[in-house]
Enzyme design. Sequence first.
Site, PDB file in Angstrom:
ATOM      1  N   GLU A   1       5.106 -11.423  44.854  1.00  0.00           N
ATOM      2  CA  GLU A   1       5.671 -12.554  44.113  1.00  0.00           C
ATOM      3  C   GLU A   1       6.476 -13.378  45.115  1.00  0.00           C
ATOM      4  OE1 GLU A   1       8.547 -13.456  40.258  1.00  0.00           O
ATOM      5  OE2 GLU A   1       8.976 -11.744  41.530  1.00  0.00           O
TER       6      GLU A   1
ATOM      7  N   ASP B   1       7.870  -7.212  43.558  1.00  0.00           N
ATOM      8  CA  ASP B   1       8.754  -8.109  42.836  1.00  0.00           C
ATOM      9  C   ASP B   1       9.674  -8.854  43.805  1.00  0.00           C
ATOM     10  OD1 ASP B   1       9.759  -8.723  40.111  1.00  0.00           O
ATOM     11  OD2 ASP B   1      11.600  -7.785  40.803  1.00  0.00           O
TER      12      ASP B   1
HETATM   13  C1  GLC Z   1      10.725 -10.938  38.928  1.00  0.00           C
HETATM   14  C2  GLC Z   1      10.069 -10.542  37.634  1.00  0.00           C
HETATM   15  C3  GLC Z   1      11.001 -10.854  36.491  1.00  0.00           C
HETATM   16  C4  GLC Z   1      12.299 -10.103  36.695  1.00  0.00           C
HETATM   17  C5  GLC Z   1      12.901 -10.407  38.066  1.00  0.00           C
HETATM   18  C6  GLC Z   1      14.006  -9.456  38.389  1.00  0.00           C
HETATM   19  O1  GLC Z   1      10.891 -12.307  39.032  1.00  0.00           O
HETATM   20  O2  GLC Z   1       8.819 -11.170  37.503  1.00  0.00           O
HETATM   21  O3  GLC Z   1      10.431 -10.545  35.264  1.00  0.00           O
HETATM   22  O4  GLC Z   1      13.237 -10.455  35.706  1.00  0.00           O
HETATM   23  O5  GLC Z   1      11.945 -10.271  39.083  1.00  0.00           O
HETATM   24  O6  GLC Z   1      13.472  -8.168  38.627  1.00  0.00           O
END
Ligand code: GLC
Length: 553
Positions: free
Chosen positions: A244, A205
């Site tokens: 991500e 993440d």
């Molecule tokens: C990432 C996740 C999202 C979450 C954020 C904070 O972007 O995909 O859903 O709210 O991280 O953890």
Amino acid sequence: MRLTQTSDLWWKNAVVYCLDVETFKDGNDDGIGDFRGLTQQIDYLAGLGVTCLWLMPFFPTPNRDDGYDITDFYSIDPRLGTLGDFVEFMRTAKDRGLRVIADLVVNHTSDQHPWFKQARSSKDNPFRDWYVWSDTPEPDDPKQVVFPDKENSFWELDKDSGQYYLHSFYKHQPDLNVGNPQVRDEITRILGFWMELGLSGFRVDAVPFLIQNVSPKLPDPHDFLADLRAFMSRREGSSILLGEVNVPYDEALTYFGDGNGTELTMCFDFIAMQRAWLSLARSEAEPLASALRERPKPPKDCQWAMFLRNHDELTLDKLTDEERQEVFDAFGPSPDMQIYGRGLRRRLPTMLGGDLRRIKMAYSLLFSLPGTPVIFYGEEIGLGENLEAEGRMAVRIPMQWAPEGGFSKAEPDREMPGGAYAPERVNVAAQKRDGDSLLRWFQLLIERYRECPELAWGEKRVLDCDHPAVLAHRCDADGATVLVVHNLSDTAADIELTLEGLAHCRLTDLLTDAVFDVGEDERVELPLDPHGSRWLRASAPDVPPEDASVKSQ
Ligand code: GLC
Ligand code: CA
């Protein structure tokens, strides 16, 4: 290509299926999905053909960010089951040949995590330095705030100590400080723990946030990612990190590890995703084609991960203001469909107006674009959204298994959509029995995708095409060629392509049974239906197309 080679680097042509245990299937009739329910659906997932499940966070949580706010990294949210249920799930998934990865959310914890409670209890508590504090934080750039509907700063004052703590996301999610070696050790322990229970890796993440703003500054924050990868490889050589990383291509490339592939195994391609939506909005190939041309080649053994939708908003932050507005106008004109000024809180089928031909074309594109496809649960049946739900929760609705819902025998905790996307109209049971359904189309695409490793492994080329609505690309590996064409418009298109090196070859359409012959001049004419797509394998006219894909040595 030989299967012995491709299966060795399994992630390069995996089909990743993201799901939230909470919304997939309820196994104990309390209205909340759980591991027992999910385990019972594993044959469905294996039958669909996906090869790797990505579980969204399933850890104890106060649930103020749908589980991305964790209070214990070493156990299971009791609403979803027990560690015992988790292990049974892992065993069953393995038995059916499915790998499993999970969200690794270590940029921050919940403010209810015992570490943070300790940290804020006094300035000299040993956990104080596990988070990032400042007496005088730098002024914020309001444009950078991730959730502008709820927050206006990255820093929150802790009244008792008079210091501010950093939170890249919500203020109830204080950022962990990976500048502290104890925090880095603990993160490694978390990876090790879940790998011991059978995970094949993690979806990491918020990667750029994780390695920035640490204290003290690390000589090179990327070293931390390389250390994590090295640790994992020592424990299990074929484990992966899927990151991500929503940053421009040249920057994204650094997250693979400076040309040598020592950091993230895969990065989501946020750029091609956003340009694909612009292409869909315009019915023009160029925005997506240019992204694919610009996209750098990842280091050997690494891969881009492709997606059209995920559990978050459809972010359009990397488009220009005008381009974003075009996508808004086409696919989410009303303000309640938009969010954070940059995205849409909708699923794909509703955005494409429920037009099955167009939806099928969009997914054909997803599975044939170079990169590992990642799908969000329910995409295979055309699940809609519930705009009544708050924010991004609109797309995180219960899976629809049967006309009466089939998610739970109790009243589901979350609402299902009504109208054209209600469970009576959109559900797994009905689509299993309908040969023309989206579910059947997914099965076909996945089967063909797995039979065409060239798509994932090959040398990619976006071809010049004289029709603005048609995207044509080819992938070559080991002397085998797969050619893919998509018509983004709702009118039929006859195109002509030049296929270097393929004079006198036969092209067999792997989705229908049409064949086309390439002339001596390396040219071929291909007719395309409105929103039509063709996946074509090249072979010598006397060689069956299946044999053209395998090199015997
Ligand atoms: C990432 C996740 C999202 C979450 C954020 C904070 O972007 O995909 O859903 O709210 O991280 O953890
Ligand atoms: Ca339950």
